[in-house]
Scaffold this motif. Structure first.
Motif, PDB file in Angstrom:
ATOM      1  N   GLN A 145      19.585 -46.051  -6.354  1.00 15.66           N
ATOM      2  CA  GLN A 145      18.380 -46.129  -7.170  1.00 15.66           C
ATOM      3  C   GLN A 145      18.432 -45.081  -8.278  1.00 15.66           C
ATOM      4  O   GLN A 145      18.187 -43.902  -8.064  1.00 15.66           O
ATOM      5  CB  GLN A 145      17.116 -45.912  -6.328  1.00 15.66           C
ATOM      6  CG  GLN A 145      15.835 -46.161  -7.119  1.00 15.66           C
ATOM      7  CD  GLN A 145      14.583 -45.855  -6.317  1.00 15.66           C
ATOM      8  OE1 GLN A 145      14.583 -45.970  -5.095  1.00 15.66           O
ATOM      9  NE2 GLN A 145      13.528 -45.451  -7.019  1.00 15.66           N
ATOM     10  N   GLY A 146      18.765 -45.548  -9.468  1.00 12.62           N
ATOM     11  CA  GLY A 146      18.791 -44.669 -10.635  1.00 12.62           C
ATOM     12  C   GLY A 146      17.684 -44.977 -11.610  1.00 12.62           C
ATOM     13  O   GLY A 146      17.520 -44.289 -12.623  1.00 12.62           O
ATOM     14  N   ALA A 147      16.905 -46.033 -11.319  1.00 14.86           N
ATOM     15  CA  ALA A 147      15.795 -46.444 -12.179  1.00 14.86           C
ATOM     16  C   ALA A 147      14.543 -46.609 -11.318  1.00 14.86           C
ATOM     17  O   ALA A 147      14.564 -46.348 -10.108  1.00 14.86           O
ATOM     18  CB  ALA A 147      16.145 -47.745 -12.897  1.00 14.86           C
ATOM     19  N   ALA A 148      13.477 -47.062 -11.912  1.00 18.79           N
ATOM     20  CA  ALA A 148      12.217 -47.243 -11.181  1.00 18.79           C
ATOM     21  C   ALA A 148      12.402 -48.242 -10.046  1.00 18.79           C
ATOM     22  O   ALA A 148      13.174 -49.206 -10.167  1.00 18.79           O
ATOM     23  CB  ALA A 148      11.127 -47.720 -12.126  1.00 18.79           C
ATOM     24  N   LYS A 149      11.686 -48.025  -8.943  1.00 14.35           N
ATOM     25  CA  LYS A 149      11.811 -48.895  -7.769  1.00 14.35           C
ATOM     26  C   LYS A 149      11.510 -50.361  -8.097  1.00 14.35           C
ATOM     27  O   LYS A 149      12.108 -51.269  -7.514  1.00 14.35           O
ATOM     28  CB  LYS A 149      10.867 -48.425  -6.660  1.00 14.35           C
ATOM     29  CG  LYS A 149      11.373 -47.250  -5.858  1.00 14.35           C
ATOM     30  CD  LYS A 149      10.450 -46.950  -4.697  1.00 14.35           C
ATOM     31  CE  LYS A 149      10.974 -45.793  -3.846  1.00 14.35           C
ATOM     32  NZ  LYS A 149      10.107 -45.516  -2.674  1.00 14.35           N
ATOM     33  N   LYS A 150      10.585 -50.578  -9.015  1.00 15.74           N
ATOM     34  CA  LYS A 150      10.168 -51.946  -9.329  1.00 15.74           C
ATOM     35  C   LYS A 150      11.252 -52.742 -10.053  1.00 15.74           C
ATOM     36  O   LYS A 150      11.192 -53.968 -10.122  1.00 15.74           O
ATOM     37  CB  LYS A 150       8.893 -51.921 -10.180  1.00 15.74           C
ATOM     38  CG  LYS A 150       9.078 -51.287 -11.551  1.00 15.74           C
ATOM     39  CD  LYS A 150       7.780 -51.287 -12.350  1.00 15.74           C
ATOM     40  CE  LYS A 150       7.986 -50.645 -13.730  1.00 15.74           C
ATOM     41  NZ  LYS A 150       6.735 -50.633 -14.526  1.00 15.74           N
ATOM     42  N   GLN A 151      12.246 -52.033 -10.602  1.00 18.98           N
ATOM     43  CA  GLN A 151      13.293 -52.724 -11.348  1.00 18.98           C
ATOM     44  C   GLN A 151      14.260 -53.426 -10.396  1.00 18.98           C
ATOM     45  O   GLN A 151      14.792 -52.829  -9.471  1.00 18.98           O
ATOM     46  CB  GLN A 151      14.062 -51.728 -12.225  1.00 18.98           C
ATOM     47  CG  GLN A 151      15.027 -52.411 -13.177  1.00 18.98           C
ATOM     48  CD  GLN A 151      15.676 -51.418 -14.117  1.00 18.98           C
ATOM     49  OE1 GLN A 151      16.871 -51.145 -14.005  1.00 18.98           O
ATOM     50  NE2 GLN A 151      14.898 -50.850 -15.031  1.00 18.98           N
ATOM     51  N   GLN A 152      14.469 -54.718 -10.638  1.00 26.15           N
ATOM     52  CA  GLN A 152      15.364 -55.499  -9.776  1.00 26.15           C
ATOM     53  C   GLN A 152      16.799 -54.992  -9.901  1.00 26.15           C
ATOM     54  O   GLN A 152      17.255 -54.649 -10.991  1.00 26.15           O
ATOM     55  CB  GLN A 152      15.298 -56.983 -10.162  1.00 26.15           C
ATOM     56  CG  GLN A 152      13.961 -57.630  -9.908  1.00 26.15           C
ATOM     57  CD  GLN A 152      13.899 -59.017 -10.540  1.00 26.15           C
ATOM     58  OE1 GLN A 152      13.656 -59.170 -11.735  1.00 26.15           O
ATOM     59  NE2 GLN A 152      14.141 -60.033  -9.713  1.00 26.15           N
ATOM     60  N   PRO A 153      17.533 -54.971  -8.801  1.00 30.61           N
ATOM     61  CA  PRO A 153      18.892 -54.413  -8.837  1.00 30.61           C
ATOM     62  C   PRO A 153      19.938 -55.421  -9.292  1.00 30.61           C
ATOM     63  O   PRO A 153      19.719 -56.642  -9.276  1.00 30.61           O
ATOM     64  CB  PRO A 153      19.132 -54.035  -7.378  1.00 30.61           C
ATOM     65  CG  PRO A 153      18.372 -55.088  -6.616  1.00 30.61           C
ATOM     66  CD  PRO A 153      17.129 -55.350  -7.435  1.00 30.61           C
ATOM     67  N   HIS A 154      21.068 -54.901  -9.685  1.00 28.89           N
ATOM     68  CA  HIS A 154      22.292 -55.684  -9.842  1.00 28.89           C
ATOM     69  C   HIS A 154      23.079 -55.503  -8.544  1.00 28.89           C
ATOM     70  O   HIS A 154      23.072 -54.419  -7.956  1.00 28.89           O
ATOM     71  CB  HIS A 154      23.095 -55.190 -11.037  1.00 28.89           C
ATOM     72  CG  HIS A 154      22.371 -55.323 -12.339  1.00 28.89           C
ATOM     73  ND1 HIS A 154      22.374 -56.477 -13.083  1.00 28.89           N
ATOM     74  CD2 HIS A 154      21.570 -54.446 -13.006  1.00 28.89           C
ATOM     75  CE1 HIS A 154      21.635 -56.307 -14.164  1.00 28.89           C
ATOM     76  NE2 HIS A 154      21.128 -55.080 -14.138  1.00 28.89           N
ATOM     77  N   ILE A 155      23.738 -56.557  -8.107  1.00 25.27           N
ATOM     78  CA  ILE A 155      24.408 -56.508  -6.801  1.00 25.27           C
ATOM     79  C   ILE A 155      25.904 -56.768  -6.954  1.00 25.27           C
ATOM     80  O   ILE A 155      26.327 -57.695  -7.655  1.00 25.27           O
ATOM     81  CB  ILE A 155      23.785 -57.530  -5.821  1.00 25.27           C
ATOM     82  CG1 ILE A 155      22.326 -57.160  -5.548  1.00 25.27           C
ATOM     83  CG2 ILE A 155      24.569 -57.584  -4.522  1.00 25.27           C
ATOM     84  CD1 ILE A 155      21.637 -58.018  -4.516  1.00 25.27           C
ATOM     85  N   LEU A 156      26.692 -55.928  -6.281  1.00 25.70           N
ATOM     86  CA  LEU A 156      28.131 -56.121  -6.159  1.00 25.70           C
ATOM     87  C   LEU A 156      28.437 -56.471  -4.714  1.00 25.70           C
ATOM     88  O   LEU A 156      28.007 -55.769  -3.800  1.00 25.70           O
ATOM     89  CB  LEU A 156      28.883 -54.846  -6.545  1.00 25.70           C
ATOM     90  CG  LEU A 156      28.586 -54.234  -7.923  1.00 25.70           C
ATOM     91  CD1 LEU A 156      29.394 -52.951  -8.107  1.00 25.70           C
ATOM     92  CD2 LEU A 156      28.892 -55.223  -9.039  1.00 25.70           C
ATOM     93  N   VAL A 157      29.173 -57.547  -4.507  1.00 23.90           N
ATOM     94  CA  VAL A 157      29.529 -58.003  -3.161  1.00 23.90           C
ATOM     95  C   VAL A 157      31.046 -57.983  -3.030  1.00 23.90           C
ATOM     96  O   VAL A 157      31.755 -58.607  -3.824  1.00 23.90           O
ATOM     97  CB  VAL A 157      29.001 -59.426  -2.888  1.00 23.90           C
ATOM     98  CG1 VAL A 157      29.426 -59.901  -1.502  1.00 23.90           C
ATOM     99  CG2 VAL A 157      27.486 -59.480  -3.027  1.00 23.90           C
TER     100      VAL A 157
END
Length: 499
Positions: free
Chosen positions: A251-263
């Motif tokens: 988490q480097g941004a606000a919690k409300k911001q949707q994440p990008h995901i690496l799988v």
């Protein structure tokens, strides 16, 4: 290893273990090189006239002593065409530079870089590439060697040009990306009796230790069963090593911001299961977790740079082994999505662990999802070792990743994901088969994964040809950490501009 940036008005008076002077095929000297030539009574001009060095990209000539200058040594570095160096030659030039410095046991050096111009690239790009290469050159595998190899002697490179914040930031980025690639290389190179699913889980926990922005969670097989991950568990059924489902939340941004995901596909050793692989080169199947390794490397870079972005890394880690409990060809398993899968070939196991990981990713309501996997030999046949195969359910997303690959020098190629290929996966006994026959094997593997990614923006990267090299220089490459890092950097810059 470090990269410094410093203005040097009179290079002939600059004290250094080694001063590196770019020379070009047209024989013309930069203003800095002309100052050195004048101080040394035209010795550079004489060397060029005699043909001791032609200036061709990748050539080098080390002079152990030159009169009239303060530097202890002079390294003439061939850089090709004086007008503009091609991006393709940059890697060759930097590798030659580092090889010469390490062979001569030089600890620090100064590159007269102000005259260097790369076609279509900024000075910041070159600074980043140099810093990354220096970080990469610091790596050597020694974990299982009784006699440790000698570490490179070279430690510090100074770029002689006017310093500014952008150049310094680019050098820091290059170093962080290089270190991330080294993390991926080390994990890939470790033997499978050390780098097990449990080892990967431990390394993920270690990365999160003492970092408040990163949280690591490990799901055990019991929890996987509760979640209905029957596809993933079918792969690990024949192994005595427990599977691990690794979740790393940055988490480097606000919690409300949707994440990008690496799988990441984390098959720490792939025998093929009951569909056993041939014995030749099976040792290289320790590299079948390089998708997971690249995710770990990208997360390492993310932490180093403290990017203002939210990212979730998911690694499905397991061994694919044959025993009495192993999944058999023709077995039908139920994935976390509820879709049933006929396992026609147990050696097509990567997609079986990834599909459950991709379903799990839905709960984060992601902005984007990228899965990275050494998925198919067919991709190696199609693209060789130069480009990663890239598939996406949205063309604009694919274009973003292609651009990130071009910018970072870690290139990918957009492959088709057309509906016409989907019928190859039809099964009489399940919703979908795990292989689609001999034609377009990399495409049908991506088609399989696409059945589990309809809820979000998704891309699949097949790194079977780019994750490692065979032969005398066998080893993991650390790709596509640079591409992934560049994509996340690009997204974080958007966040910053909107913040």
């Amino acid at each position: 290893m470090t990269v410094n940036i410093k203005s040097i008005a009179q290079p002939e008076l600059h004290k250094s273990d080694c001063l590196i002077v770019p020379v070009y095929t047209d024989g013309k000297l930069s203003s800095a090189a002309q100052s050195l030539d004048h101080a040394g009574h035209n010795n550079l001009t004489q060397l060029l006239k005699r043909g001791d060095i032609s200036g061709k990209a990748g050539e080098a000539l080390l002079l152990p002593h030159v009169t009239g200058i303060k530097a202890q040594r002079l390294l003439l570095l061939g850089c090709g065409d004086n007008s503009e160096i091609s991006p393709a030659d940059v890697k060759k030039i930097i590798n030659t530079l580092l090889e010469q410095l390490n062979n001569a046991h030089i600890k620090s050096a100064t590159l007269l870089s102000e005259s260097l111009s790369v076609a279509g690239r900024s000075p910041e790009w070159l600074s980043e590439q140099i810093a990354r290469a220096i970080a990469l050159s610091s790596y050597s595998y020694n974990a299982t060697l009784s006699k440790k190899p000698t570490k490179p002697s070279f430690k510090t490179l100074t770029l002689a040009q006017k310093p500014n914040a952008k150049l310094k930031s680019a050098a820091a980025t290059g170093s962080a990306v290089g270190l991330g690639m080294n993390v991926a290389r080390e994990l890939g190179n470790l033997p499978a009796n050390i780098c097990t699913p449990s080892y990967l889980a431990k390394q993920a926990k270690n990365l999160a230790r003492n970092n408040s922005a990163l949280k690591t969670t490990i799901l055990e097989e019991k929890k996987m069963r509760e979640l209905g991950m029957g596809s993933l568990l079918s792969v690990t059924a024949g192994s005595s090593e427990p599977a691990k489902f690794i979740i790393m939340e940055y988490q480097g941004a606000a919690k409300k911001q949707q994440p990008h995901i690496l799988v990441g596909k984390g098959i720490t050793f792939d025998t093929g299961g009951i569909s056993l692989k041939p014995g030749a080169k099976m040792d290289e199947m320790k590299y079948d977790m390089c998708g997971a390794a690249s995710v770990m490397g990208a997360m390492n870079t993310l932490v180093e740079l403290a990017l203002p972005i939210n990212v979730v890394a998911i690694i499905a880690a397991a061994e694919n082994m044959p025993n009495g409990n192993a999944t058999k060809p023709g077995d039908v398993v139920t994935s976390m999505s509820g879709q049933t899968i006929e396992v026609l070939n147990t050696d097509a196991e990567g997609r079986l662990v990834l599909c459950d990981a991709l379903t799990y990713a839905e709960r984060f309501k992601p902005q984007s999802v990228i899965d990275i996997a050494t998925l198919t030999g067919a991709c190696v046949v199609a693209l060789g070792s130069h480009a990663t195969g890239l598939y996406s359910n949205q063309d604009d997303f694919a274009a973003e990743l292609i651009a990130a690959g071009e910018a970072s020098g870690d290139r990918a190629w957009h492959m088709p994901l057309w509906d016409e290929y989907q019928p190859q996966l039809n099964s009489n006994f399940a919703d979908i088969a795990n292989i689609g026959g001999p034609e377009a094997g990399s495409v049908t593997a991506a088609c399989f994964l696409s059945r589990f990614t309809k809820a979000y923006r998704w891309a699949h990267m097949d790194i079977a040809g780019t994750a490692w090299v065979s032969g005398p220089k066998k080893g993991a490459t650390g790709r596509p950490v640079a591409l992934l890092s560049q994509y996340l950097i690009n997204k974080s810059l958007i966040n910053k501009s909107q913040g």
